[in-house]
Motif scaffolding. Structure first.
Motif, mmCIF file in Angstrom:
data_model
loop_
_atom_site.group_PDB
_atom_site.id
_atom_site.type_symbol
_atom_site.label_atom_id
_atom_site.label_comp_id
_atom_site.label_asym_id
_atom_site.label_seq_id
_atom_site.Cartn_x
_atom_site.Cartn_y
_atom_site.Cartn_z
ATOM 1 N N ASN A 1 -16.447 -1.033 -1.490
ATOM 2 C CA ASN A 1 -15.547 0.071 -1.136
ATOM 3 C C ASN A 1 -14.988 -0.236 0.249
ATOM 4 O O ASN A 1 -15.314 -1.253 0.879
ATOM 5 C CB ASN A 1 -16.295 1.410 -1.187
ATOM 6 C CG ASN A 1 -15.344 2.591 -1.085
ATOM 7 O OD1 ASN A 1 -14.344 2.671 -1.803
ATOM 8 N ND2 ASN A 1 -15.618 3.527 -0.186
ATOM 9 N N GLN A 8 -6.944 5.771 6.364
ATOM 10 C CA GLN A 8 -6.748 6.562 5.136
ATOM 11 C C GLN A 8 -7.446 7.918 5.224
ATOM 12 O O GLN A 8 -6.978 8.900 4.637
ATOM 13 C CB GLN A 8 -7.295 5.802 3.912
ATOM 14 C CG GLN A 8 -6.493 4.570 3.521
ATOM 15 C CD GLN A 8 -7.063 3.304 4.133
ATOM 16 O OE1 GLN A 8 -7.640 3.328 5.225
ATOM 17 N NE2 GLN A 8 -6.896 2.184 3.453
ATOM 18 N N ARG A 55 -3.505 -7.504 -5.074
ATOM 19 C CA ARG A 55 -4.694 -7.154 -4.272
ATOM 20 C C ARG A 55 -5.937 -7.608 -5.047
ATOM 21 O O ARG A 55 -6.052 -7.328 -6.244
ATOM 22 C CB ARG A 55 -4.747 -5.634 -3.995
ATOM 23 C CG ARG A 55 -3.587 -5.161 -3.110
ATOM 24 C CD ARG A 55 -3.828 -3.772 -2.556
ATOM 25 N NE ARG A 55 -4.854 -3.774 -1.538
ATOM 26 C CZ ARG A 55 -5.376 -2.660 -1.005
ATOM 27 N NH1 ARG A 55 -4.941 -1.473 -1.422
ATOM 28 N NH2 ARG A 55 -6.303 -2.725 -0.073
ATOM 29 N N ALA A 115 -5.499 8.487 -4.505
ATOM 30 C CA ALA A 115 -6.082 7.196 -4.858
ATOM 31 C C ALA A 115 -6.312 7.044 -6.363
ATOM 32 O O ALA A 115 -6.857 6.041 -6.812
ATOM 33 C CB ALA A 115 -7.412 7.024 -4.119
ATOM 34 N N THR A 116 -5.913 8.056 -7.131
ATOM 35 C CA THR A 116 -6.181 8.080 -8.580
ATOM 36 C C THR A 116 -4.919 8.620 -9.279
ATOM 37 O O THR A 116 -3.881 8.775 -8.646
ATOM 38 C CB THR A 116 -7.372 9.009 -8.875
ATOM 39 O OG1 THR A 116 -7.041 10.336 -8.390
ATOM 40 C CG2 THR A 116 -8.647 8.553 -8.184
ATOM 41 N N ALA A 154 -10.604 8.697 -1.391
ATOM 42 C CA ALA A 154 -10.869 8.555 -2.824
ATOM 43 C C ALA A 154 -10.469 9.875 -3.473
ATOM 44 O O ALA A 154 -11.217 10.487 -4.230
ATOM 45 C CB ALA A 154 -12.333 8.221 -3.060
ATOM 46 N N THR A 197 -11.894 10.899 -7.117
ATOM 47 C CA THR A 197 -13.265 10.615 -7.543
ATOM 48 C C THR A 197 -14.230 11.275 -6.544
ATOM 49 O O THR A 197 -14.743 12.357 -6.813
ATOM 50 C CB THR A 197 -13.489 9.094 -7.651
ATOM 51 O OG1 THR A 197 -13.132 8.480 -6.404
ATOM 52 C CG2 THR A 197 -12.661 8.515 -8.769
ATOM 53 N N CYS A 252 -12.737 6.862 3.870
ATOM 54 C CA CYS A 252 -11.466 6.422 3.303
ATOM 55 C C CYS A 252 -10.823 7.576 2.529
ATOM 56 O O CYS A 252 -11.055 8.754 2.838
ATOM 57 C CB CYS A 252 -11.667 5.197 2.408
ATOM 58 S SG CYS A 252 -10.117 4.360 1.956
ATOM 59 N N MET A 284 0.808 -1.233 0.000
ATOM 60 C CA MET A 284 0.000 0.000 0.000
ATOM 61 C C MET A 284 0.841 1.283 0.000
ATOM 62 O O MET A 284 0.379 2.322 0.467
ATOM 63 C CB MET A 284 -1.045 -0.037 1.119
ATOM 64 C CG MET A 284 -2.051 -1.152 0.890
ATOM 65 S SD MET A 284 -3.283 -1.386 2.191
ATOM 66 C CE MET A 284 -4.243 0.095 2.074
ATOM 67 N N ARG A 321 -2.038 3.028 -3.292
ATOM 68 C CA ARG A 321 -3.321 2.389 -2.998
ATOM 69 C C ARG A 321 -4.439 3.258 -3.554
ATOM 70 O O ARG A 321 -4.188 4.372 -4.014
ATOM 71 C CB ARG A 321 -3.510 2.076 -1.504
ATOM 72 C CG ARG A 321 -2.954 3.014 -0.478
ATOM 73 C CD ARG A 321 -3.594 4.366 -0.438
ATOM 74 N NE ARG A 321 -5.037 4.294 -0.312
ATOM 75 C CZ ARG A 321 -5.849 5.280 -0.631
ATOM 76 N NH1 ARG A 321 -5.373 6.443 -1.101
ATOM 77 N NH2 ARG A 321 -7.144 5.179 -0.495
ATOM 78 N N GLY A 322 -5.680 2.719 -3.475
ATOM 79 C CA GLY A 322 -6.806 3.395 -4.120
ATOM 80 C C GLY A 322 -6.981 2.778 -5.502
ATOM 81 O O GLY A 322 -5.995 2.657 -6.251
ATOM 82 N N ALA A 323 -8.226 2.382 -5.825
ATOM 83 C CA ALA A 323 -8.444 1.542 -7.010
ATOM 84 C C ALA A 323 -7.839 2.108 -8.310
ATOM 85 O O ALA A 323 -7.052 1.436 -8.979
ATOM 86 C CB ALA A 323 -9.933 1.264 -7.157
ATOM 87 N N PRO A 324 -8.166 3.358 -8.705
ATOM 88 C CA PRO A 324 -7.611 3.830 -9.984
ATOM 89 C C PRO A 324 -6.085 3.971 -9.949
ATOM 90 O O PRO A 324 -5.404 3.656 -10.940
ATOM 91 C CB PRO A 324 -8.298 5.186 -10.192
ATOM 92 C CG PRO A 324 -9.563 5.097 -9.388
ATOM 93 C CD PRO A 324 -9.187 4.293 -8.182
ATOM 94 N N GLY A 361 -15.876 6.676 -2.815
ATOM 95 C CA GLY A 361 -15.350 6.057 -4.031
ATOM 96 C C GLY A 361 -15.787 4.602 -4.116
ATOM 97 O O GLY A 361 -16.690 4.169 -3.390
ATOM 98 N N ALA A 362 -15.154 3.857 -5.016
ATOM 99 C CA ALA A 362 -15.498 2.435 -5.172
ATOM 100 C C ALA A 362 -14.277 1.657 -5.631
ATOM 101 O O ALA A 362 -13.423 2.185 -6.342
ATOM 102 C CB ALA A 362 -16.615 2.279 -6.199
ATOM 103 N N ASP A 363 -14.233 0.400 -5.215
ATOM 104 C CA ASP A 363 -13.171 -0.507 -5.679
ATOM 105 C C ASP A 363 -13.659 -1.445 -6.756
ATOM 106 O O ASP A 363 -12.901 -1.885 -7.608
ATOM 107 C CB ASP A 363 -12.599 -1.300 -4.506
ATOM 108 C CG ASP A 363 -11.713 -0.390 -3.673
ATOM 109 O OD1 ASP A 363 -12.253 0.318 -2.802
ATOM 110 O OD2 ASP A 363 -10.500 -0.343 -3.950
HETATM 111 O O1 MRU Z 1 -7.304 -0.207 0.719
HETATM 112 P P1 MRU Z 1 -7.293 1.062 -0.111
HETATM 113 O O2 MRU Z 1 -6.718 2.237 0.593
HETATM 114 O O3 MRU Z 1 -6.671 0.814 -1.471
HETATM 115 O O4 MRU Z 1 -8.838 1.337 -0.349
HETATM 116 C C1 MRU Z 1 -9.216 2.479 -1.062
HETATM 117 C C2 MRU Z 1 -10.679 2.672 -1.149
HETATM 118 O O5 MRU Z 1 -11.460 1.906 -0.632
HETATM 119 C C3 MRU Z 1 -11.142 3.812 -2.006
HETATM 120 O O6 MRU Z 1 -12.316 4.353 -1.502
HETATM 121 C C4 MRU Z 1 -11.414 3.282 -3.419
HETATM 122 O O7 MRU Z 1 -10.306 2.575 -3.894
HETATM 123 C C5 MRU Z 1 -11.752 4.365 -4.364
HETATM 124 S S1 MRU Z 1 -10.353 5.338 -4.771
HETATM 125 C C6 MRU Z 1 -10.803 6.513 -5.888
#
Ligand code: MRU
Length: 355
Positions: free
Chosen positions: A254, A203, A94, A170-171, A166, A176, A164, A48, A51-54, A242-244
């Motif tokens: 998420n 986070q 992950r 995280a992008t 986002a 987001t 969290c 990490m 980290r963060g989906a995008p 946000g969303a994963d």
């Molecule tokens: O475990 P993480 O810190 O990677 O989790 C991040 C989240 O859950 C964010 O809300 C999600 O990835 C959206 S990021 C734009």
């Protein structure tokens, strides 16, 4: 108009390597880690640092190029076989954020479809990773601005609660959910952000507050258990997270704690929005029950600042994500517009989301 003087870019291609902001050291230290090899990128995603989906998706795309660069053959088939192994290593980092798998698939598809020498393939892979990075930034700007449409028309400025991080971290940048916050701030519509601390990895406390402070966005930190109380007091106008991974029916995975936040928002008539790029929608899954949920090291919950909180003999369960059912989500804010969760499955969106 989205330029800002204090923009944060967590993943940067620089001097033939990738610079990652070390997110495990924020907010106390703002440092970068230089990544030259695919195995180091895989480790950075697992631990990490990024980290963060995008952002994980962008990092994995560069990881694919770094892995491709390490392959020593001029034979196309041998190269593609080795590239599949690189993809496998990065996929194993992950499990929940689908952007990781999306970016790796896009890189692999590019390799298979590119004609020419192995050297040509490698150059095209670098270009594709840079494109994924640049596209994600534009996508976040669009999500932020599209989110303006959901802001309630109130005479007073708004308070948005988020969970969290986002954000830009995280992008590729801008964020987001925090992109919507940034756009609202830019338009003079935001009073302040309430940031959930987001146990266990914090986070919200460490990253979201840091981002807000960089840009002068007023931010109030609360612990996760304070959200219901704040809503009951009328302090929160809307929630944006946000969303994963989003299933075809709109169920959304998420960060752990998002589901209970959505339930609490429903109980207090506070609208609950998800902001995410279409690359986060996994149309192969019909519902959120199919989303794989990462379980992390239990140390994350029983150790705080190096000390152990619990007596011997306790067992632990540490899921890193949960799934919010679509019926608790007012709408999903994407780069293509704002959609009711049930509208996602329409074919025009499918075309955009699947590489
Ligand atoms: O475990 P993480 O810190 O990677 O989790 C991040 C989240 O859950 C964010 O809300 C999600 O990835 C959206 S990021 C734009």
């Amino acid at each position: 108009m989205n330029s800002s003087t204090n923009q944060v870019y967590p993943v940067i291609w620089h001097n033939d390597s990738v610079s990652l902001i070390d997110q495990t050291r924020l907010p106390n230290e703002y440092t970068f880690v230089e990544i030259h090899r695919c195995s180091d990128m895989a480790e950075a995603i697992k631990t990490m640092i990024v980290r963060g989906a995008p952002a994980i998706g962008v990092a994995a795309a560069y990881g694919m190029y770094l892995g491709a660069r390490e392959i020593e053959t001029n034979n196309r088939n041998e190269f593609l076989n080795s590239l599949e192994k690189v993809a496998q290593l990065l996929r194993s980092t992950r499990p929940t954020a689908v952007n990781l798998f999306w970016a790796i698939s896009r890189m692999l598809k590019t390799a298979y479809e590119t004609l020419g020498t192995v050297e040509d393939l490698k150059q095209t892979l670098l270009y594709t990773a840079q494109t994924i990075n640049a596209e994600d930034l534009q996508t976040c700007y669009a999500i932020g601005d599209n989110g303006l449409a959901v802001l309630p028309k109130t005479p007073e400025k708004l308070t948005i609660l988020t969970h969290c991080n986002a954000g830009a971290l995280a992008t590729a940048g801008y964020g987001t959910a925090l992109g919507v916050v940034r756009s609202a701030f830019r338009e003079g519509r935001l009073a302040r952000v309430f940031a959930d601390e987001t146990r266990p990895r914090l986070q919200g406390a460490k990253l979201t507050t840091w981002e807000c402070v960089q840009e002068g966005i007023p931010v109030t930190l609360i612990t996760d258990s304070m959200a219901a109380h704040c809503m009951k007091q009328g302090l929160i106008h809307l929630v944006v997270v946000g969303a994963d991974r989003i299933a075809a029916n709109g169920d959304t995975a998420n960060k752990i704690g998002t589901y209970s936040l959505a339930l609490v928002a429903k109980a207090h008539n506070v609208p609950f929005y998800v902001a995410a790029p279409l690359s986060t929608v996994d149309f192969s899954l019909s519902s959120g029950n199919e989303i794989p949920i990462e379980e992390r090291n239990p140390e994350e919950i029983y150790k705080v600042g190096g000390s152990t909180l619990t007596p011997d003999g306790v067992e632990f369960y540490n899921p890193a994500f949960d799934v919010t059912p679509a019926e608790l989500i007012a709408a999903i804010i994407t780069e293509n517009g704002v959609f009711a969760p049930g509208e996602l499955a329409n074919s025009r969106l499918k075309q955009v989301a699947i590489p």
